[in-house]
Design an enzyme around this catalytic site. Structure first.
Site, short mmCIF file in Angstrom:
data_model
loop_
_atom_site.label_atom_id
_atom_site.label_comp_id
_atom_site.label_asym_id
_atom_site.label_seq_id
_atom_site.Cartn_x
_atom_site.Cartn_y
_atom_site.Cartn_z
N ASP A 1 0.63 -13.89 -10.20
CA ASP A 1 -0.41 -14.52 -9.38
C ASP A 1 -0.72 -15.87 -10.01
O ASP A 1 -1.45 -15.95 -10.99
CB ASP A 1 -1.68 -13.64 -9.36
CG ASP A 1 -1.54 -12.40 -8.49
OD1 ASP A 1 -2.57 -11.86 -8.03
OD2 ASP A 1 -0.40 -11.94 -8.28
N LYS B 1 -2.73 -16.30 -1.64
CA LYS B 1 -3.91 -15.54 -2.09
C LYS B 1 -5.12 -16.45 -2.03
O LYS B 1 -5.01 -17.64 -2.35
CB LYS B 1 -3.64 -15.06 -3.52
CG LYS B 1 -4.79 -14.32 -4.19
CD LYS B 1 -4.34 -13.76 -5.55
CE LYS B 1 -5.53 -13.31 -6.40
NZ LYS B 1 -5.12 -12.82 -7.72
N LYS C 1 -3.27 -12.15 0.36
CA LYS C 1 -4.15 -11.36 -0.52
C LYS C 1 -5.51 -12.02 -0.62
O LYS C 1 -5.64 -13.08 -1.23
CB LYS C 1 -3.53 -11.24 -1.92
CG LYS C 1 -4.44 -10.53 -2.94
CD LYS C 1 -3.72 -10.33 -4.28
CE LYS C 1 -4.70 -9.88 -5.38
NZ LYS C 1 -4.03 -9.67 -6.67
#
Lengths: 481, 311, 280
Positions: B147, B211, B247
């Site tokens: 991430d 995300k 996300k």
């Protein structure tokens, strides 16, 4: 891959205290029609009868007008304005308290989704009363000079598409200005008006200030022609509006009319496309398209036509059609068999005249009155479906090349109620608005209503405005249509 | 879709993206939040949400003990009910990746991937050499997911090429070993137009997921932001055939919040995104609320926090 | 033996809570006949400072609330006041030395006055907004906007009406208020504060201090984060002192004779005019 199915989420009707028979509301009490004639109100999502309603004949309308006149002369017309306002504040707060009950009843009688009754119709109706309550003792500031006077007894005839909200749009300003009222709800949707009479009782509203006579167009004509009615306020079809204008021509009655429309929803190539698609959907499928100001003609700039239509179809496939009492329903029932027949007839001419029909795939219930959300592409100005008000979930799609052409096509109609403009360029949005011959113009939004915002049409969409200071003026002497 | 990824080409492409009208986007998100998800749909949604949770601990005070406890919870969220699915992943700082991977493997959690935050998370304010090493450390220790954070400073000052190149480079490091989530930090981008543009940068540069947030900045995964990102992956798929995941992270604390996210996915990108391969929820406290709601659905009465474990 | 009443404590109202003065001071309040009633707080400059901080923090939310929402809150204040009518009447009777009947009339007029101001929130733009027909292809409109934090010094008798006239008119448009109650009739203000605390008024929108007016005039006047002052309760000498101190940040300072006038609302708004080109 899984389909996220939404299980039924039904709003219960147990909150209602439904009766089998309903009476008229005259002079502060529920009273049966003298001749005893009745008619039935039906749940359009099932076709089943809900209750039996009193039918008001001439005699009953006479009694109602007499009660309104007496209340005006002896009570309401003499009451200090601040006290009048406090009654209206009470009514607003009571509507807020009983909001859930009203929303369920409205959905049952009208066929619209509970989400719309709950989130739009009922809150706006309460807000309308709250706003006008505050005007009652401030009429000196309405721009009509000091101490403007009410007109007297007002006859009000409302349609079936937003029953309680249309009642609020009519009754609130009339009472705030000091008039008394005889209201005739639409034939297919009398129930929330009759429940509203209970709210008047709970608020302690003096007898005769609000009277409700249920019936059909004939009942309405008794009101229109009554010699002791000072003003008529009508919302409904343009044809009936014209008939009313003729009927009162040699009288001193003032008239406001809120009639039909065939609004253009203009989408420019520099629009926020996803939000514009939402606006198109809202414009024609909100309230099943039973909206006078519906965006029933999409005017899309030709160079983005494909993209917009593709996104529109994809979005339409998400519209949930079904039981109006289900909280997840987006599109409810058509209000009556008659209306369904009208929609069917007009859309059949769309096919016959060569437009291309596309409907969102959906399962329509077998009972009740239903129509799938539909668009017609390849529509030209001469098609009936581009000129006549369908009043259903049917969109006609036309194209344009330049802003001037968009405006020309948008204005090319005897109607002039509303329009939508979608572009993220401020100057262009305002230029378009300045050129459109319509009384309500939504830019980058659609179907937004507020008690402070005047609503009404140019040309054959009617006379006068409702809401705001302008709408108030119509209920006072010196105020113009 | 463009193939010339020079800064000027990217800038021009971003300019052609349709603008977002904030009021309209918020209205659409608010309407979807009124969906009433009950009974069987709710049960399905809760289990789906659990399987999508990236169970997260990203604190300075993280210790091996804390991380091991988190891993145990990730594999079996409810010790008393084996029918509860495992979560989607465990998310930790990269110096905890080895501990997490080893512990998961030892408790029957081989199926739970370890995601590592990287590239000088959360601020992203460091040299590329540091960010590169950060990523390599995580990969070498067994992270299956990275991430990363984008350089918001570069984005807001117009150095679009730098933002793009960094994402590309980190994706190259990941290769086939790990999937890359690109954190936009939407709270710092502020406008929905920026969210749309940054989403496209993330997708064009090769990200597997976009995300919303690091969870360290508010606002984080608000509904309109997630809506715009879902529209981006939807349109990107229509144009290229490639599906990118989404996300949301930060501020999703209750089952109601999670179900609203699933509705957003369902009615924006579509049901093809309703699985842990295409949608994850970055959260920590959320898991227990999902368990409490699951208990209520199962047992028919309201549950108590005493019956779920703290970790 | 007669039952002993629980004696009421009267505290300040700051940021939605009821603290005592940070100075710990109180002053003695006697009724019209000279009997002891209570020890209201004697607010200090620091209490004033804290109130301004609270009012400033509350301004953003309150001014951005819809006019409808503000109207509902003001109307709710009236609803709760109605419920407490006899409590207000008792305190007014004791402080002002008038009859029970006169006190009740004042309470009813005050409630109606709050209802009157509640009805203005969504109508002020009708009064002072405008679409201006400038010469050129522009859309030009003027809108009234709330100023910010408004201080208020409340007149003496009639204590409740003066208070409502000031508070209602200040907050209707979206301003937040720091109110210095009348020194002689403070109980009315604190009971009103209790009404505010139970009427969905967001914390900090209305702050009410009791104490010695002369002490606070200079501090209110010189506070650089107070934008305007309703000085209706000040003597002409105090008003001059306030104006001299207030010149440092050009406070908008006004005194009013009428309790029921939209001028009281319009005095505390700023007018913003926006031009936008019209063209394709």
């Amino acid at each position: 891959m899984t389909e996220f199915e939404y299980a039924p989420a039904l709003e219960s009707t147990s909150i209602l205290n439904l009766q089998s028979d309903y009476k008229l509301f005259i002079n502060g009490t529920y009273t049966a029609a003298k001749a005893g004639k009745r008619f039935t109100t039906v749940n359009p999502s099932t076709g089943e009868a809900i209750a039996s309603i009193s039918y008001a004949e001439l005699d009953d309308v006479n009694s109602a007008v007499a009660a309104a006149r007496a209340a005006y002369t002896k009570v309401w017309g003499k009451m200090p304005a601040a006290e009048r306002g406090k009654y209206l504040f009470r009514i607003a707060r009571l509507l807020q308290e009983r909001a859930r009950e009203f929303a369920v009843l409205e959905t049952l009688d009208n066929g619209k989704p509970i989400r719309e009754s709950r989130d739009t119709d009922i809150p706006l109706a309460a807000a309308h009363f709250f706003y006008h309550a505050g005007w009652a003792d401030k009429l000196d500031y309405a721009g009509l000079g000091t101490n403007p006077k009410p007109l007297g007894v007002v006859g009000q005839i409302i349609p079936w598409n937003f029953p309680l909200l249309m009642l609020a749009w009519k009754v609130a300003p009339a009472l705030a200005a000091g008039n008394t009222v005889v209201l005739k709800p639409a034939e297919t949707t009398p129930l929330t008006a009759l429940l509203f009479a209970e709210v008047c009782q709970q608020a302690g509203l003096p007898a005769g200030v609000v009277n409700i006579v249920t019936g059909d167009g004939v009942t309405g004509s008794y009101l229109v022609n009554h010699p002791d009615v000072d003003k008529i306020a009508f919302t409904g079809s343009t044809a009936v509006g014209k008939a009313i204008a003729r009927a009162v021509a040699d009288t001193k009655k003032s008239v406001t009319l809120e009639l039909g429309g065939k609004a253009a929803n203009i989408v420019y190539d520099d629009a926020a496309i996803d939000e514009a698609v939402e606006g198109i959907v809202n414009g024609i499928f909100f309230n099943q398209g039973h909206v006078c100001c519906a965006g029933s003609r999409l005017l899309v700039q030709e160079n983005v036509q494909d993209e917009v239509i593709e996104k529109l179809k994809r979005r339409m496939a998400l519209i949930r059609v079904g039981n109006p009492l289900d909280k997840n329903t987006d599109l409810g029932a058509i209000n009556s068999a008659e209306q369904l027949a009208r929609i069917t007839e007009l859309t059949n001419t769309g096919d016959a005249e060569g437009a291309e029909r596309w409907s969102a795939p959906c399962d329509l219930p077998s009972k009740g009155y239903w129509y799938a959300p539909t668009i017609f592409t390849g529509v030209s100005q001469t098609h009936r479906i581009a000129r006549e008000e369908i009043f259903g979930p049917v969109l006609s799609v036309l194209t344009f090349r330049t802003p001037a052409e968009a405006v020309e096509k948008a204005n090319n109609t005897p109607y002039g109620l509303s329009a939508g403009v979608w572009s993220e360029k401020g100057s262009k949005v305002l230029w378009t608005a300045s050129k459109l011959r319509a009384g309500v113009i939504w830019t980058n939004t659609f179907n937004k209503f507020d008690p402070t915002s005047p609503f009404g049409g140019f040309k054959e969409s009617g006379w006068g405005r409702e809401g705001g200071r302008h709408g108030l003026a119509a209920y006072l002497k010196g105020g113009k249509n | 879709m463009i193939t010339d990824f020079s800064e000027s080409s990217l800038k021009n492409f971003l300019k052609t993206l349709p603008p977002v009208d904030q009021v309209g986007a918020e209205a659409r998100a608010a309407m979807l939040a009124t969906r009433s998800i009950k009974t069987a749909s709710k049960t399905w949604a809760i289990d789906t949400a659990i399987s999508m949770v990236d169970l997260t601990t990203l604190e300075g005070a993280d210790t091996p003990g804390k991380v091991r406890a988190l891993c145990a919870k990730a594999v079996r969220p409810d010790a008393t009910d084996p029918s509860v699915p495992s979560v989607g992943a465990v998310c930790v700082y990269n110096d905890m990746v080895k501990i997490a991977r080893e512990h998961l493997d030892s408790i029957g959690g081989k199926h739970v991937p370890v995601a590592a935050v990287s590239t000088a998370f959360p601020s992203g304010r460091a040299s590329f050499a540091v960010k590169r090493q950060d990523t390599l450390d995580a990969l070498e220790n067994g992270a299956a997911e990275i991430d990363m954070v984008i350089d918001r400073g570069a984005f807001l000052s117009g150095r679009i090429g730098e933002v793009f190149d960094e994402i590309r480079a980190i994706k190259d490091l990941c290769g086939n070993k790990a999937h890359l989530k690109v954190i936009l930090e939407t709270g710092e981008l502020v406008t929905l137009d920026n969210v749309r543009k940054a989403s496209y940068l993330g997708m064009l540069a090769g990200g597997d997921f976009i995300k919303t947030s690091t969870g360290k900045v508010a606002p984080a995964a608000t509904a309109p932001v997630v809506l715009v990102m879902l529209e981006a992956v939807r349109d990107f798929h229509a144009a290229t055939g490639k599906r990118i995941g989404v996300k949301p992270a930060g501020g999703i604390r209750t089952t109601k919040d999670a179900i609203k996210q699933l509705v957003l996915v369902n009615e924006t990108a579509g049901p093809e995104w309703l699985n842990p391969q295409m949608f994850r929820i970055g959260a920590s406290a959320l898991l227990n609320d999902l368990l409490l709601q699951r208990m209520k659905m199962r047992d028919g009465h309201y549950a108590s926090p005493q019956y779920v474990t703290l970790d | 033996m007669n039952r002993i009443d629980v004696m009421k404590t009267y505290k300040l109202y700051i940021n939605g809570a009821f603290p005592r003065s940070e100075s710990g001071r109180v002053y003695e309040l006697k009724d019209a006949k000279g009997a002891f009633i209570a020890n209201p707080c004697w607010a200090s400059r620091k209490d004033l400072r804290d109130s301004v901080v609270a009012a400033r923090a509350a301004f953003s939310g309150w001014s951005k609330a819809t006019a409808y929402n503000r109207g509902q809150v003001l109307y709710r204040i009236a609803e709760v006041m109605q419920g407490r009518a006899s409590q207000f009447a008792d305190e007014i009777e004791a402080q002002e030395g008038i009859t029970t009947k006169q006190a009740l009339v004042q309470v009813e007029e005050s409630i109606d006055l709050m209802v009157w101001y509640a009805g203005w929130t969504d109508k002020i733009s009708s009064l002072s907004g405008a679409n201006n027909p400038v010469a050129g292809s522009f859309y030009n409109f003027t809108i009234p906007e709330a100023i910010g934090v408004v201080g208020a010094f409340i007149e003496g008798k009639p204590s409740l009406i003066s208070l409502i006239a000031s508070v209602g008119s200040i907050i209707a448009s979206g301003n937040t208020a720091v109110v210095i109650a009348s020194e002689k009739f403070p109980l009315t203000a604190i009971t009103f504060a209790e009404v505010c605390a139970t009427s969905d008024v967001p914390a900090g929108v209305i702050n009410i201090l009791t104490g010695k007016t002369p002490e606070l005039v200079g501090w209110m006047g010189s506070h650089m984060d107070v934008d305007a002052v309703d000085a209706s309760g000040l003597s002409s000498k105090q008003l001059t002192e306030l104006k001299i101190a207030g010149a440092d940040n050009l406070k908008r300072i006004h005194s009013f004779k009428s309790v029921k006038s939209p001028d009281r609302i319009l005095a505390f708004v700023e007018h913003k005019t926006v031009w936008q080109t019209i063209g394709v």
